[in-house]
Design an enzyme around this catalytic site. Structure first.
Site: not given
Length: 213
Positions: A59-61
């Site tokens: 999950i991207s920052q």
């Protein structure tokens, strides 16, 4: 649920990284990232870091999610395609800003989990499709906006072709094991304009459906 202090720190971190669009910030404040992070990493959901999810993905920052969403300049009437559903977090943010969101993932397991999360949150304007996102969704094209959450060596031709004239695509470009560049592509009457936004690091865009169930 995050505390008021966690939310305040979360939004402050987004602003400090360049996410300034009021509507994007409002959407990110509303969608609880903690609901998209599983197990031992749940306690870190409100930190500005990428976190592992199932199927070897991430999950991207949050700041990258915010910057990509901001760059796409989404309006309430837009039809948006997201390539790489992952946890579903980015699509949930998009659902707050666009009329309709289609999201594609090559991992059926991730697509099913994301669909369940959207149902729990009552997000009825998102359609999840297991499939090879590198080919887009020609039956639903053209799209006003396309966001790609995996890195390709070049912006994929089929996706460029599915972008409406005047539409915007935000895509990380570069070798998967090197620093990549986040690119904003705007389709014009005569071709495509490219703008380099910043350095990023994403998982690679892989063709074909994954074998996991």
């Amino acid at each position: 649920m995050p505390s008021a202090e966690q939310i305040m720190q979360f939004v402050f971190a987004l602003r400090s990284k360049g996410v300034r669009d009021a509507e994007v910030l409002k959407a990110m404040e509303k969608i609880d990232r903690g609901l998209f992070v599983d197990g031992v990493f749940a306690s870190r959901a409100y930190e500005d870091v990428p976190l592992p999810i199932a199927c070897g993905q991430t999950i991207s920052q949050p700041s990258i999610v915010g910057l990509m969403t901001q760059a796409a300049q989404i309006s309430p009437r837009d039809h948006v395609l997201e390539v790489g559903t992952g946890s579903g977090y980015q699509a949930a943010i998009l659902s707050q800003l666009a009329r309709r969101v289609w999201t594609v993932d090559r991992h059926r397991k991730l697509a099913r989990r994301a669909e369940d999360r959207f149902a729990e949150l009552g997000l009825t304007n998102i359609t999840v499709m297991p499939g090879d996102g590198s080919f887009g969704l020609p039956d639903q094209a053209p799209f006003d906006r396309i966001l790609v959450t995996a890195a390709a060596e070049d912006p994929p031709g089929p996706l460029l072709a599915q972008l409406r004239i005047g539409g915007i695509m935000v895509v990380p470009v570069g070798q998967s094991d090197a620093v990549q560049s986040l690119i904003k592509v705007t389709r014009t009457e005569t071709g495509y304009d490219y703008e380099e936004l910043r350095s990023v690091r994403f998982v690679p865009l892989v063709e074909g459906l994954a074998t996991d169930r």
